[in-house]
Design a protein around this motif. Structure first.
Motif, PDB file in Angstrom:
ATOM      1  N   ALA A 105       0.838  -1.206   0.000  1.00 20.52           N
ATOM      2  CA  ALA A 105       0.000   0.000   0.000  1.00 20.52           C
ATOM      3  C   ALA A 105       0.865   1.246   0.000  1.00 20.52           C
ATOM      4  O   ALA A 105       2.053   1.205   0.352  1.00 20.52           O
ATOM      5  N   LYS A 106       0.248   2.358  -0.391  1.00 21.65           N
ATOM      6  CA  LYS A 106       0.935   3.646  -0.384  1.00 21.65           C
ATOM      7  C   LYS A 106      -0.063   4.730  -0.002  1.00 21.65           C
ATOM      8  O   LYS A 106      -1.277   4.554  -0.109  1.00 21.65           O
ATOM      9  N   VAL A 107       0.485   5.871   0.444  1.00 26.54           N
ATOM     10  CA  VAL A 107      -0.376   6.999   0.787  1.00 26.54           C
ATOM     11  C   VAL A 107      -0.665   7.807  -0.470  1.00 26.54           C
ATOM     12  O   VAL A 107       0.148   7.861  -1.403  1.00 26.54           O
ATOM     13  N   VAL A 108      -1.835   8.443  -0.515  1.00 24.41           N
ATOM     14  CA  VAL A 108      -2.237   9.331  -1.605  1.00 24.41           C
ATOM     15  C   VAL A 108      -2.419  10.723  -1.014  1.00 24.41           C
ATOM     16  O   VAL A 108      -3.161  10.896  -0.044  1.00 24.41           O
ATOM     17  N   LEU A 109      -1.727  11.702  -1.580  1.00 22.43           N
ATOM     18  CA  LEU A 109      -1.746  13.064  -1.064  1.00 22.43           C
ATOM     19  C   LEU A 109      -2.608  13.973  -1.934  1.00 22.43           C
ATOM     20  O   LEU A 109      -2.728  13.757  -3.149  1.00 22.43           O
ATOM     21  N   ASP A 110      -3.191  15.000  -1.318  1.00 16.79           N
ATOM     22  CA  ASP A 110      -3.902  16.010  -2.098  1.00 16.79           C
ATOM     23  C   ASP A 110      -2.937  17.112  -2.518  1.00 16.79           C
ATOM     24  O   ASP A 110      -1.717  17.003  -2.308  1.00 16.79           O
ATOM     25  N   ASP A 111      -3.437  18.163  -3.126  1.00 20.27           N
ATOM     26  CA  ASP A 111      -2.576  19.242  -3.623  1.00 20.27           C
ATOM     27  C   ASP A 111      -1.833  19.962  -2.514  1.00 20.27           C
ATOM     28  O   ASP A 111      -0.807  20.604  -2.754  1.00 20.27           O
ATOM     29  N   GLY A 113      -0.531  18.414   0.025  1.00 18.19           N
ATOM     30  CA  GLY A 113       0.389  17.469   0.648  1.00 18.19           C
ATOM     31  C   GLY A 113      -0.184  16.730   1.839  1.00 18.19           C
ATOM     32  O   GLY A 113       0.557  16.119   2.608  1.00 18.19           O
ATOM     33  N   MET A 114      -1.512  16.754   1.990  1.00 15.67           N
ATOM     34  CA  MET A 114      -2.161  16.056   3.098  1.00 15.67           C
ATOM     35  C   MET A 114      -2.613  14.670   2.636  1.00 15.67           C
ATOM     36  O   MET A 114      -3.064  14.491   1.500  1.00 15.67           O
ATOM     37  N   VAL A 115      -2.498  13.700   3.528  1.00 14.73           N
ATOM     38  CA  VAL A 115      -2.913  12.329   3.202  1.00 14.73           C
ATOM     39  C   VAL A 115      -4.434  12.254   3.156  1.00 14.73           C
ATOM     40  O   VAL A 115      -5.116  12.622   4.117  1.00 14.73           O
ATOM     41  N   VAL A 116      -4.965  11.797   2.038  1.00 16.05           N
ATOM     42  CA  VAL A 116      -6.420  11.677   1.894  1.00 16.05           C
ATOM     43  C   VAL A 116      -6.858  10.222   1.733  1.00 16.05           C
ATOM     44  O   VAL A 116      -7.963   9.857   2.135  1.00 16.05           O
ATOM     45  N   HIS A 117      -6.012   9.400   1.129  1.00 15.21           N
ATOM     46  CA  HIS A 117      -6.376   8.004   0.902  1.00 15.21           C
ATOM     47  C   HIS A 117      -5.179   7.087   1.108  1.00 15.21           C
ATOM     48  O   HIS A 117      -4.019   7.530   1.044  1.00 15.21           O
ATOM     49  N   LEU A 118      -5.480   5.821   1.325  1.00 15.36           N
ATOM     50  CA  LEU A 118      -4.482   4.759   1.308  1.00 15.36           C
ATOM     51  C   LEU A 118      -4.895   3.787   0.210  1.00 15.36           C
ATOM     52  O   LEU A 118      -5.986   3.221   0.256  1.00 15.36           O
ATOM     53  N   ASP A 119      -4.049   3.643  -0.803  1.00 15.93           N
ATOM     54  CA  ASP A 119      -4.324   2.747  -1.925  1.00 15.93           C
ATOM     55  C   ASP A 119      -3.460   1.502  -1.804  1.00 15.93           C
ATOM     56  O   ASP A 119      -2.287   1.588  -1.400  1.00 15.93           O
ATOM     57  N   GLY A 120      -4.023   0.353  -2.142  1.00 12.58           N
ATOM     58  CA  GLY A 120      -3.207  -0.845  -2.065  1.00 12.58           C
ATOM     59  C   GLY A 120      -3.842  -2.042  -2.717  1.00 12.58           C
ATOM     60  O   GLY A 120      -4.935  -1.974  -3.287  1.00 12.58           O
ATOM     61  N   PHE A 121      -3.114  -3.156  -2.633  1.00  8.42           N
ATOM     62  CA  PHE A 121      -3.667  -4.432  -3.076  1.00  8.42           C
ATOM     63  C   PHE A 121      -3.156  -5.523  -2.142  1.00  8.42           C
ATOM     64  O   PHE A 121      -2.154  -5.353  -1.443  1.00  8.42           O
ATOM     65  N   MET A 122      -3.883  -6.622  -2.116  1.00 10.40           N
ATOM     66  CA  MET A 122      -3.572  -7.727  -1.209  1.00 10.40           C
ATOM     67  C   MET A 122      -3.422  -9.024  -1.981  1.00 10.40           C
ATOM     68  O   MET A 122      -4.075  -9.241  -2.997  1.00 10.40           O
ATOM     69  N   ARG A 123      -2.563  -9.888  -1.427  1.00  9.36           N
ATOM     70  CA  ARG A 123      -2.411 -11.252  -1.950  1.00  9.36           C
ATOM     71  C   ARG A 123      -2.695 -12.237  -0.825  1.00  9.36           C
ATOM     72  O   ARG A 123      -2.181 -12.086   0.283  1.00  9.36           O
ATOM     73  N   ASP A 124      -3.489 -13.233  -1.121  1.00 14.61           N
ATOM     74  CA  ASP A 124      -3.777 -14.280  -0.144  1.00 14.61           C
ATOM     75  C   ASP A 124      -2.567 -15.209  -0.054  1.00 14.61           C
ATOM     76  O   ASP A 124      -2.208 -15.881  -1.018  1.00 14.61           O
ATOM     77  N   ILE A 125      -1.924 -15.226   1.116  1.00  9.35           N
ATOM     78  CA  ILE A 125      -0.748 -16.081   1.297  1.00  9.35           C
ATOM     79  C   ILE A 125      -1.004 -17.116   2.400  1.00  9.35           C
ATOM     80  O   ILE A 125      -0.054 -17.674   2.966  1.00  9.35           O
ATOM     81  N   THR A 126      -2.276 -17.364   2.673  1.00  5.36           N
ATOM     82  CA  THR A 126      -2.626 -18.285   3.758  1.00  5.36           C
ATOM     83  C   THR A 126      -1.993 -19.653   3.546  1.00  5.36           C
ATOM     84  O   THR A 126      -1.408 -20.228   4.468  1.00  5.36           O
ATOM     85  N   GLY A 127      -2.084 -20.154   2.345  1.00  2.00           N
ATOM     86  CA  GLY A 127      -1.532 -21.483   2.084  1.00  2.00           C
ATOM     87  C   GLY A 127      -0.043 -21.496   1.876  1.00  2.00           C
ATOM     88  O   GLY A 127       0.556 -22.573   1.752  1.00  2.00           O
ATOM     89  N   GLN A 128       0.569 -20.331   1.797  1.00  2.00           N
ATOM     90  CA  GLN A 128       2.006 -20.249   1.526  1.00  2.00           C
ATOM     91  C   GLN A 128       2.841 -20.153   2.793  1.00  2.00           C
ATOM     92  O   GLN A 128       4.060 -20.222   2.742  1.00  2.00           O
ATOM     93  N   THR A 129       2.201 -19.912   3.928  1.00  2.93           N
ATOM     94  CA  THR A 129       2.949 -19.735   5.167  1.00  2.93           C
ATOM     95  C   THR A 129       3.224 -21.086   5.812  1.00  2.93           C
ATOM     96  O   THR A 129       2.393 -21.997   5.756  1.00  2.93           O
ATOM     97  N   PRO A 130       4.387 -21.225   6.425  1.00  4.32           N
ATOM     98  CA  PRO A 130       4.735 -22.503   7.061  1.00  4.32           C
ATOM     99  C   PRO A 130       3.801 -22.799   8.232  1.00  4.32           C
ATOM    100  O   PRO A 130       3.301 -21.889   8.903  1.00  4.32           O
ATOM    101  N   SER A 131       3.570 -24.063   8.483  1.00  3.98           N
ATOM    102  CA  SER A 131       2.789 -24.440   9.665  1.00  3.98           C
ATOM    103  C   SER A 131       3.669 -24.292  10.899  1.00  3.98           C
ATOM    104  O   SER A 131       4.895 -24.426  10.821  1.00  3.98           O
ATOM    105  N   PRO A 132       3.069 -23.984  12.049  1.00  3.65           N
ATOM    106  CA  PRO A 132       3.865 -23.788  13.272  1.00  3.65           C
ATOM    107  C   PRO A 132       4.768 -24.972  13.595  1.00  3.65           C
ATOM    108  O   PRO A 132       5.827 -24.798  14.194  1.00  3.65           O
ATOM    109  N   GLN A 133       4.373 -26.179  13.192  1.00  7.15           N
ATOM    110  CA  GLN A 133       5.171 -27.352  13.513  1.00  7.15           C
ATOM    111  C   GLN A 133       6.500 -27.375  12.769  1.00  7.15           C
ATOM    112  O   GLN A 133       7.444 -28.060  13.180  1.00  7.15           O
TER     113      GLN A 133
END
Length: 352
Positions: A105-111, A113-133
């Motif tokens: 994600a990254k911040v989006v600034l207005d004219d 220089g104030m932060v107005v939005h946070l833009d981003g994207f996500m990836r599902d990595i649930t199956g990619q993470t090691p099991s605690p064992q």
């Protein structure tokens, strides 16, 4: 001024533009700084078990977090850096099923220089993470080290810690295992730990100085050296070698304070010296004018008041020149200023 092309310049309607983003197979979203979802595409909605993006628009994104404290740390961290890459964060689906996502994600600034939005994207990595064992555990040799050794997972949860870490933090290994490591940091450093974790995942190693709070409430400044451990070419866990540098940090801060205060003292001496000469001249001129006036003259009491005020300014200049210690006093709105009387009196007291 260069004209920025609009959507219509490319022959794309606003609806077509929206359909384009909605069809991208990546979970894209935009929120306000406060956390309201302004926009998300179909992939984002499906990631969390919703039928359509419209179900999420205007809803608070914090409701998707498994641990709501992670939202605050995420916002603080991205405001510090401006951008975060592939940061693992635990979320939950509409039905409560846990899901682990890598968030970029990254911040989006207005004219202005104030932060107005946070833009981003996500990836599902649930199956990619090691099991605690499959996580590595520290052997008995690590307990003989003077330095703290920490193993944490890719989300920053503590997997294992050696005896030196138990002694420093005041908790047993069993009490700390499975706990978010961010919870041991002092509040002002928790967002920096998130940045530290993100950078470690990105570049494979990292080092910084961050402070933790032990069980008794004592603050420790620690020098962290982190290494990303891979298994079959994929990130598996993070190993940290940690050294207590509280004494070094305290000495360095005191040295910096002493240097700054020495500069203030030199400036105070220079100001006092520069003020004394013109004040002396004005004082002498006023004395001559007072001699030439009669007490019954209308100007006489006014000159006398000016003469008294000049004498007070001389006294203040002398006190400024005598400042040798920092003595503060409350001013307004929580602001502190130098108490000239006490600071100059402190020097006189040292002479006694």
């Amino acid at each position: 001024m260069t004209n920025i092309p609009s959507i219509s310049d490319f022959g794309i309607s606003a609806r077509g533009y929206a359909e384009f983003f909605d069809g991208i197979p990546a979970a894209i979203y935009r929120t306000t700084l406060e956390g309201k979802i302004v926009y998300c595409n179909r992939a984002f909605a499906q990631l969390f078990g919703f039928d359509a993006a419209a179900e999420l628009i205007d809803s608070p994104i914090i409701e998707l977090y498994r641990n709501k404290k992670d939202r605050g740390l995420f916002v603080h961290s991205i405001l510090q850096r401006g951008r975060l890459v592939d940061l693992p964060i635990g979320f939950k689906m509409k039905n409560g099923t846990p899901v682990l996502c890598a968030v970029t994600a990254k911040v989006v600034l207005d004219d202005d220089g104030m932060v107005v939005h946070l833009d981003g994207f996500m990836r599902d990595i649930t199956g990619q993470t090691p099991s605690p064992q499959t996580y590595a555990r520290l052997d008995g040799v690590a307990d003989d080290f003077n330095d703290v050794v920490v193993i944490m997972d890719l989300q920053g949860e503590l997997i294992d810690i050696n005896r030196a870490g138990e002694q420093l933090l005041g908790y047993s290994r069993k009490q700390m295992q499975g706990q978010p490591l961010s919870g041991f940091f002092v509040p002002e450093d928790r967002e920096f730990f998130i940045i530290f974790l993100s950078d470690t995942l990105k570049i494979g190693r990292n080092e910084t100085v961050l402070a933790v709070m032990d069980h008794s409430g004592q603050k420790h400044h620690l020098d962290w050296h982190a290494y990303l451990v891979r298994n079959e070419g994929r990130p598996h866990h993070i190993k940290c070698i940690v050294r207590d540098v509280s004494d070094i940090v305290t000495r360095q801060r005191q040295h910096n304070i002493d240097q700054k205060f020495q500069g203030v003292l030199e400036m105070a001496g220079g100001v006092a010296h520069s003020l004394n000469q013109p004040l002396t001249i004005v004082n002498n001129l006023l004395s001559e004018l007072l001699v030439q006036q009669q007490p019954e003259d209308s100007i006489f009491p006014k000159l006398l008041k000016v003469h008294d005020q000049i004498n007070k300014m001389n006294e203040i200049a002398n006190k400024i020149g005598n400042i040798k210690k920092y003595e503060a006093m409350d001013y307004v709105a929580g602001v502190k200023i130098v108490d000239i009387d006490k600071a100059s009196w402190a020097r006189d007291k040292d002479k006694l």
